[in-house]
Design a protein around this motif. Structure first.
Motif, PDB file in Angstrom:
ATOM      1  N   VAL A 307       0.819  -1.218   0.000  1.00 12.28           N
ATOM      2  CA  VAL A 307       0.000   0.000   0.000  1.00 12.28           C
ATOM      3  C   VAL A 307       0.855   1.272   0.000  1.00 12.28           C
ATOM      4  CG1 VAL A 307      -1.808   1.271   1.203  1.00 12.28           C
ATOM      5  CG2 VAL A 307      -1.939  -1.207   1.067  1.00 12.28           C
ATOM      6  N   PRO A 308       1.865   1.412   0.874  1.00 10.72           N
ATOM      7  CA  PRO A 308       2.712   2.614   0.779  1.00 10.72           C
ATOM      8  C   PRO A 308       3.466   2.712  -0.544  1.00 10.72           C
ATOM      9  CG  PRO A 308       2.978   1.552   2.918  1.00 10.72           C
ATOM     10  CD  PRO A 308       2.195   0.606   2.061  1.00 10.72           C
ATOM     11  N   LEU A 309       3.912   1.585  -1.094  1.00 10.70           N
ATOM     12  CA  LEU A 309       4.568   1.603  -2.400  1.00 10.70           C
ATOM     13  C   LEU A 309       3.618   2.099  -3.480  1.00 10.70           C
ATOM     14  CD1 LEU A 309       6.640  -1.718  -2.614  1.00 10.70           C
ATOM     15  CD2 LEU A 309       7.527   0.603  -2.617  1.00 10.70           C
ATOM     16  N   GLY A 310       2.350   1.726  -3.362  1.00 11.64           N
ATOM     17  CA  GLY A 310       1.383   2.084  -4.388  1.00 11.64           C
ATOM     18  C   GLY A 310       1.007   3.544  -4.412  1.00 11.64           C
ATOM     19  N   VAL A 311       1.234   4.274  -3.315  1.00 13.40           N
ATOM     20  CA  VAL A 311       0.860   5.699  -3.285  1.00 13.40           C
ATOM     21  C   VAL A 311       1.543   6.470  -4.411  1.00 13.40           C
ATOM     22  CG1 VAL A 311       1.003   7.833  -1.944  1.00 13.40           C
ATOM     23  CG2 VAL A 311       0.229   5.722  -0.848  1.00 13.40           C
ATOM     24  N   PRO A 312       2.872   6.346  -4.601  1.00 10.78           N
ATOM     25  CA  PRO A 312       3.489   7.048  -5.732  1.00 10.78           C
ATOM     26  C   PRO A 312       3.553   6.227  -7.023  1.00 10.78           C
ATOM     27  CG  PRO A 312       5.207   6.222  -4.288  1.00 10.78           C
ATOM     28  CD  PRO A 312       3.892   5.817  -3.676  1.00 10.78           C
ATOM     29  N   LEU A 313       3.464   4.904  -6.925  1.00 11.50           N
ATOM     30  CA  LEU A 313       3.715   4.070  -8.104  1.00 11.50           C
ATOM     31  C   LEU A 313       2.452   3.565  -8.790  1.00 11.50           C
ATOM     32  CD1 LEU A 313       6.683   1.858  -6.815  1.00 11.50           C
ATOM     33  CD2 LEU A 313       6.776   4.008  -8.093  1.00 11.50           C
ATOM     34  N   ASN A 314       1.290   3.729  -8.172  1.00  9.84           N
ATOM     35  CA  ASN A 314       0.062   3.164  -8.733  1.00  9.84           C
ATOM     36  C   ASN A 314      -1.080   4.183  -8.698  1.00  9.84           C
ATOM     37  OD1 ASN A 314      -1.762   1.297  -9.750  1.00  9.84           O
ATOM     38  ND2 ASN A 314      -2.196   0.394  -7.749  1.00  9.84           N
ATOM     39  N   PRO A 315      -1.012   5.241  -9.538  1.00 10.72           N
ATOM     40  CA  PRO A 315      -2.054   6.269  -9.553  1.00 10.72           C
ATOM     41  C   PRO A 315      -2.925   6.229 -10.815  1.00 10.72           C
ATOM     42  CG  PRO A 315       0.011   7.203 -10.321  1.00 10.72           C
ATOM     43  CD  PRO A 315       0.202   5.713 -10.228  1.00 10.72           C
ATOM     44  N   PRO A 316      -3.791   5.218 -10.986  1.00  7.26           N
ATOM     45  CA  PRO A 316      -4.588   5.131 -12.222  1.00  7.26           C
ATOM     46  C   PRO A 316      -5.525   6.306 -12.418  1.00  7.26           C
ATOM     47  CG  PRO A 316      -5.384   3.578 -10.580  1.00  7.26           C
ATOM     48  CD  PRO A 316      -4.100   4.123 -10.059  1.00  7.26           C
ATOM     49  N   GLY A 317      -6.002   6.918 -11.325  1.00  4.90           N
ATOM     50  CA  GLY A 317      -6.850   8.097 -11.461  1.00  4.90           C
ATOM     51  C   GLY A 317      -6.116   9.243 -12.139  1.00  4.90           C
ATOM     52  N   SER A 318      -4.881   9.472 -11.724  1.00  4.30           N
ATOM     53  CA  SER A 318      -4.072  10.528 -12.338  1.00  4.30           C
ATOM     54  C   SER A 318      -3.745  10.196 -13.793  1.00  4.30           C
ATOM     55  CB  SER A 318      -2.772  10.706 -11.539  1.00  4.30           C
ATOM     56  OG  SER A 318      -3.048  11.004 -10.183  1.00  4.30           O
ATOM     57  N   VAL A 319      -3.458   8.926 -14.077  1.00  2.24           N
ATOM     58  CA  VAL A 319      -3.154   8.498 -15.448  1.00  2.24           C
ATOM     59  C   VAL A 319      -4.358   8.749 -16.355  1.00  2.24           C
ATOM     60  CG1 VAL A 319      -2.701   6.477 -16.899  1.00  2.24           C
ATOM     61  CG2 VAL A 319      -1.413   6.812 -14.776  1.00  2.24           C
ATOM     62  N   PHE A 320      -5.541   8.339 -15.906  1.00  2.00           N
ATOM     63  CA  PHE A 320      -6.766   8.591 -16.668  1.00  2.00           C
ATOM     64  C   PHE A 320      -6.973  10.085 -16.886  1.00  2.00           C
ATOM     65  CE2 PHE A 320     -11.155  10.038 -15.938  1.00  2.00           C
ATOM     66  CZ  PHE A 320     -11.716   9.675 -17.157  1.00  2.00           C
ATOM     67  N   TYR A 321      -6.746  10.872 -15.853  1.00  2.00           N
ATOM     68  CA  TYR A 321      -6.924  12.326 -15.903  1.00  2.00           C
ATOM     69  C   TYR A 321      -6.036  12.948 -16.975  1.00  2.00           C
ATOM     70  CZ  TYR A 321      -7.112  17.123 -13.939  1.00  2.00           C
ATOM     71  OH  TYR A 321      -7.279  18.467 -13.747  1.00  2.00           O
ATOM     72  N   PHE A 322      -4.761  12.581 -16.996  1.00  2.00           N
ATOM     73  CA  PHE A 322      -3.840  13.133 -17.989  1.00  2.00           C
ATOM     74  C   PHE A 322      -4.247  12.721 -19.404  1.00  2.00           C
ATOM     75  CE2 PHE A 322      -0.543  13.472 -14.495  1.00  2.00           C
ATOM     76  CZ  PHE A 322      -0.522  14.859 -14.510  1.00  2.00           C
ATOM     77  N   ALA A 323      -4.707  11.482 -19.565  1.00  2.00           N
ATOM     78  CA  ALA A 323      -5.102  11.012 -20.901  1.00  2.00           C
ATOM     79  C   ALA A 323      -6.304  11.785 -21.427  1.00  2.00           C
ATOM     80  CB  ALA A 323      -5.400   9.514 -20.851  1.00  2.00           C
ATOM     81  N   GLY A 353       1.507  10.231 -14.983  1.00  2.00           N
ATOM     82  CA  GLY A 353       0.780   9.933 -13.752  1.00  2.00           C
ATOM     83  C   GLY A 353       1.698   9.496 -12.635  1.00  2.00           C
ATOM     84  N   MET A 354       2.657   8.616 -12.954  1.00  2.00           N
ATOM     85  CA  MET A 354       3.603   8.149 -11.941  1.00  2.00           C
ATOM     86  C   MET A 354       4.526   9.284 -11.489  1.00  2.00           C
ATOM     87  SD  MET A 354       4.559   4.402 -13.503  1.00  2.00           S
ATOM     88  CE  MET A 354       5.553   3.925 -12.088  1.00  2.00           C
ATOM     89  N   ALA A 355       4.957  10.126 -12.424  1.00  2.00           N
ATOM     90  CA  ALA A 355       5.838  11.240 -12.066  1.00  2.00           C
ATOM     91  C   ALA A 355       5.113  12.271 -11.212  1.00  2.00           C
ATOM     92  CB  ALA A 355       6.382  11.900 -13.327  1.00  2.00           C
ATOM     93  N   SER A 356       3.826  12.494 -11.474  1.00  2.00           N
ATOM     94  CA  SER A 356       3.080  13.520 -10.739  1.00  2.00           C
ATOM     95  C   SER A 356       2.807  13.115  -9.302  1.00  2.00           C
ATOM     96  CB  SER A 356       1.750  13.808 -11.440  1.00  2.00           C
ATOM     97  OG  SER A 356       0.870  12.697 -11.325  1.00  2.00           O
ATOM     98  N   ALA A 357       2.818  11.797  -9.017  1.00  2.00           N
ATOM     99  CA  ALA A 357       2.488  11.328  -7.670  1.00  2.00           C
ATOM    100  C   ALA A 357       3.481  11.820  -6.624  1.00  2.00           C
ATOM    101  CB  ALA A 357       2.430   9.807  -7.647  1.00  2.00           C
ATOM    102  N   GLY A 358       4.707  12.079  -7.013  1.00  2.00           N
ATOM    103  CA  GLY A 358       5.696  12.540  -6.045  1.00  2.00           C
ATOM    104  C   GLY A 358       5.999  14.017  -6.137  1.00  2.00           C
ATOM    105  N   ALA A 359       5.226  14.743  -6.961  1.00  2.00           N
ATOM    106  CA  ALA A 359       5.503  16.168  -7.170  1.00  2.00           C
ATOM    107  C   ALA A 359       4.451  17.021  -6.475  1.00  2.00           C
ATOM    108  CB  ALA A 359       5.526  16.485  -8.661  1.00  2.00           C
ATOM    109  N   PRO A 360       4.846  18.182  -5.936  1.00  2.00           N
ATOM    110  CA  PRO A 360       3.893  19.033  -5.239  1.00  2.00           C
ATOM    111  C   PRO A 360       3.240  20.051  -6.166  1.00  2.00           C
ATOM    112  CG  PRO A 360       6.115  19.864  -4.911  1.00  2.00           C
ATOM    113  CD  PRO A 360       6.236  18.651  -5.788  1.00  2.00           C
TER     114      PRO A 360
END
Length: 428
Positions: A307-323, A353-360
């Motif tokens: 679960v903690p690994l997935g916070v920055p590495l598994n953001p399908p909502g953000s991926v869908f949003y960018f697409a 999406g993966m890059a945005s998960a760790g960016a402010p």
């Protein structure tokens, strides 16, 4: 006294109390903007209290989970399966974003008033976002990797640099896990710290209805009605698909865990509420761990790692949003897209999406430059539009990211009975 506190806690976390607080907060944000601004600091205090414990929970859970899995020799069993599930999920989210954008055409049928509002929004904010988008464009892959590796872990924690903290926790967990026979006291200490921070979070949750009321009031008050109207079709598409994804992830969890479908929903309801109320995956992390481990009886060691690994590495909502946002922008500028361009959008959305998960902040939405630059679409316009609608769509996308993360963990993790190392140690 304990019974009174328990009853009070159940009342605070009941769906009705949470729903009423959200409705009241929304009404205040719409009709009492001055009161909403006065309540905003209380919402920020509530969010700060949660975030105070989040990074320590992330560190202790990853170190403990990875350390125990390596000690038991089980880590290899999960890595390949985890990578496959995450990549397949992110790729599917990107394809769905492209398909829905092409099918519904959210940017192809805007009237003149909507185009004028978007143009005014871009003109008034262009100077403030050019530097941020340019910085994201020039960062590159090596710069991104360099940002992940912390030079000072204390500084990374103080600046809430999630990817850097996660990288440190993984390295520490691997190092401790490889010290077989000499690491049990260290892992027990990590477990103790983890339980202590979870206890603090549980106490803070008594203030959840009031905190959500303040957060929703401030969030709704900050959204301009003009840009909401102009981009209504895009926002409606995002919410419709996001809700469909949430239902899909709930079904996946239910099929994997078994039992009652509503039990699987109720176990993770606190996580969903906190994710939507705070628009922060990290803030929802403790509730996700608790729901999977206690509510759904998944193996603690595996959950604490995945679960903690997935916070920055598994953001399908953000991926869908960018697409879907890229398709929206291409339609807005009447740019024709062929097979090659669609492949760029699908793969680029996964990377963005993966890059945005760790960016402010602005830097997160600026990651859309990864997709737009090869397509010759204007980055600054996209960043401005995403920033404008971010307070509206970010809550539901955060919930999608966290629920997908929980579904991934449920698929990979076994049932806790007979497999939880910590429980076995306590029983011996």
């Amino acid at each position: 006294m304990k019974q009174i506190l328990s009853s009070f806690g159940n009342l605070c976390l009941s769906p009705w109390a949470i729903l009423v607080s959200i409705i009241i907060g929304t009404m205040i944000g719409v009709y009492q903007k001055e009161l909403a601004s006065q309540l905003a600091p209380f919402g920020e205090i509530f969010l700060s209290l949660i975030q105070m414990c989040v990074l320590p929970i992330l560190i202790t859970s990853v170190v403990s989970g990875l350390g125990r899995l390596l000690s038991a020799g089980e880590a290899r069993h999960y890595v390949g399966k985890l990578i496959l599930i995450i990549f397949a999920g992110l790729l599917m989210a990107s394809i769905v974003g492209v398909f829905v954008g092409v099918l519904i055409q959210p940017g192809g049928t805007l009237d003149q008033n909507a185009q004028a509002v978007i143009g005014q929004q871009v003109f008034s904010n262009e100077s403030t976002t050019e530097s941020d988008s340019a910085e994201s464009e020039s960062m590159g892959l090596l710069g991104f990797i360099k940002q992940i590796i912390p030079t000072n872990i204390i500084h990374s924690i103080s600046q809430e640099q999630t990817l850097s903290v996660l990288f440190f926790a993984i390295c520490l967990g691997i190092a401790i896990g490889r010290q077989k026979g000499r690491n049990q006291d260290t892992l027990a200490f990590m477990d103790s710290l983890y339980d202590a921070f979870i206890s603090i979070i549980e106490a803070i949750m008594y203030a959840l209805p009031f905190g959500l009321l303040c957060l929703f009031a401030a969030q709704i008050a900050s959204v301009g009605t003009e840009i909401l109207t102009a981009t209504f079709k895009l926002i409606a598409v995002i919410y419709a698909v996001a809700l469909t994804l949430l239902i899909s992830y709930s079904i996946i969890i239910w099929l994997r865990v078994g039992g009652s479908y509503f039990k699987s929903i109720l176990a993770l309801k606190d996580m969903l509420v906190i994710a939507m109320g705070t628009a922060s995956s990290l803030a929802a992390l403790p509730s996700a761990l608790k729901g999977l481990e206690r509510g759904l009886n998944r193996d603690k060691n595996t959950i604490d790692l995945i679960v903690p690994l997935g916070v920055p590495l598994n953001p399908p909502g953000s991926v869908f949003y960018f697409a879907v946002a890229t398709i929206f922008l291409a339609q807005l500028y009447a740019v024709p897209l062929g097979a090659e361009q669609y492949i760029i959008i699908v793969l680029g959305s996964v990377l963005a999406g993966m890059a945005s998960a760790g960016a402010p902040g602005v830097a997160a939405v600026s990651m859309i430059a990864i997709i737009l630059v090869p397509l010759n679409l204007p980055v600054s316009v996209a960043v401005i539009l995403l920033i404008a609608i971010d307070p509206i769509v970010d809550p539901i996308l955060t919930a999608v990211n966290m629920h997908a993360n929980c579904a991934t963990a449920a698929l990979v993790a076994d049932e806790a009975e007979g497999k939880n190392t910590k429980s076995a140690e306590k029983g011996s």
